[in-house]
Design a protein around this motif. Sequence first.
Motif, short mmCIF file in Angstrom:
data_model
loop_
_atom_site.label_atom_id
_atom_site.label_comp_id
_atom_site.label_asym_id
_atom_site.label_seq_id
_atom_site.Cartn_x
_atom_site.Cartn_y
_atom_site.Cartn_z
N UNK A 68 0.81 -1.20 0.00
CA UNK A 68 0.00 0.00 0.00
C UNK A 68 0.85 1.26 0.00
N UNK A 69 2.01 1.22 0.65
CA UNK A 69 2.92 2.36 0.62
C UNK A 69 3.40 2.62 -0.80
N UNK A 70 3.50 1.55 -1.61
CA UNK A 70 3.98 1.68 -2.99
C UNK A 70 2.96 2.21 -3.96
N UNK A 71 1.69 2.32 -3.56
CA UNK A 71 0.65 2.82 -4.46
C UNK A 71 0.76 4.32 -4.60
N UNK A 72 0.95 4.79 -5.83
CA UNK A 72 1.09 6.22 -6.12
C UNK A 72 -0.18 6.71 -6.79
N UNK A 73 -1.03 7.37 -6.00
CA UNK A 73 -2.29 7.86 -6.57
C UNK A 73 -2.07 9.03 -7.51
N UNK A 74 -0.87 9.62 -7.48
CA UNK A 74 -0.56 10.64 -8.47
C UNK A 74 -0.54 10.09 -9.88
N UNK A 75 -0.31 8.76 -9.99
CA UNK A 75 -0.30 8.13 -11.31
C UNK A 75 -1.67 8.16 -11.96
N UNK A 76 -2.73 8.39 -11.17
CA UNK A 76 -4.07 8.46 -11.75
C UNK A 76 -4.21 9.61 -12.74
N UNK A 77 -3.32 10.59 -12.64
CA UNK A 77 -3.36 11.69 -13.60
C UNK A 77 -3.03 11.22 -15.00
N UNK A 78 -2.32 10.09 -15.12
CA UNK A 78 -1.99 9.53 -16.43
C UNK A 78 -2.99 8.47 -16.89
N UNK A 79 -4.18 8.42 -16.23
CA UNK A 79 -5.11 7.34 -16.49
C UNK A 79 -5.58 7.28 -17.94
N UNK A 80 -5.59 8.44 -18.64
CA UNK A 80 -6.05 8.45 -20.01
C UNK A 80 -4.96 8.31 -21.05
N UNK A 81 -3.71 8.15 -20.62
CA UNK A 81 -2.60 8.12 -21.58
C UNK A 81 -2.61 6.88 -22.46
N UNK A 82 -2.96 5.75 -21.90
CA UNK A 82 -2.99 4.49 -22.66
C UNK A 82 -4.31 3.78 -22.39
N UNK A 83 -5.39 4.31 -22.93
CA UNK A 83 -6.73 3.82 -22.57
C UNK A 83 -7.00 2.39 -22.99
#
Length: 355
Positions: A68-83
């Motif tokens: 859980x410490x390794x989960x980076x919710x900032x990565x959700x900003x790239x959610x549409x990059x490779x749909x």
Amino acid sequence: MTDTTLPAAAGLGTFEKWLSVWVALAIGAGLLLGNLFPTAFGMLAGLEVASVNLPVAVLIWAMVFPMMVGVDFGALRQVGDKPKGLVVTVVVNWLIKPFTMAALGVLFFNYFFAGLIPPDDAQAYLAGVILLGAAPCTAMVFVWSNLTRGDATYTLVQVSVNDVIMVFAFAPIVAFLLGATDIIVPWDTLLLSVGLYVMLPLFVGYLTRQRLIAQGGEAAVDRFKSGVQPFSIIGLLVTVVLLFAFQGEVILDRPLVIALIAVPLLIQSYGIFFLAYGVARAWGIPFNVAAPCALIGTSNFFELAVAVAISLFGLGSGAALATVVGVLVEVPVMLSLVAFANRTRHWFPASEGSA
């Protein structure tokens, strides 16, 4: 942009590479200790609060928290990059995998193995494989992605999206499938398990990650994860010892039960991989996205499945045993699929533009 490069430590370490061997040794130790010290393990089983076994809860947290410490919710900003890759991941993980696992469990435990497994045991094993099927991988996928040279950013997006979906979808899917297979669903215990083993560690992991980043950036997060990772493996192995100490009499009376449980799990694992991999190939998804999106559905969040099985059905239940068999078969299966993916890299386009 957030630094999403996978750390060098994400490769398959000694413990991960030989995880099935360590699990097999832990199984043997559990069987031996359970027969030598039945009273001591009986006392451990009795240490419960609100259907939660306290020693096991500590061990499960030791397994889950580093992930859980390794989960980076900032990565959700790239959610549409490779749909395209994300669509394959979400559809396979949440709309196909849980239901095919339940169907295979019913087929094998209620029909093909009906003469080999007592009906009550069959229902317990079915519950265990349903829990495995409803919990897609959140941590080991970093290892599999790294071994196939997968896109690091996409892998982080996968994990973040899956964790968010899991918070809301795991309990309803498990309850529906257990109910559909005539297994009584203790809703209060199920929701308590999701809160205790998903939502709470995810929240504490997020706070820990934010504090570490403030102190030393992603490098501090990587150092922390490396430091606590051994506790995750130790927690898993000690949990297996406990499970098999309580299951010892059943297993020694019916040694083939582990092989029987493994059959639908193996079929499910290979079937899900080739389904996702085939769709990714047909859709023209690049290999560095296609491989992780197929592997994440194949692998399981077995730590969560083990924890919920224990909470719902008990340490000595067939459901808990089935989830541990999932641990036993997972690593060799995943290594074989990683090898297959690397050999078929040329099947996929190299460009990321179409993903």
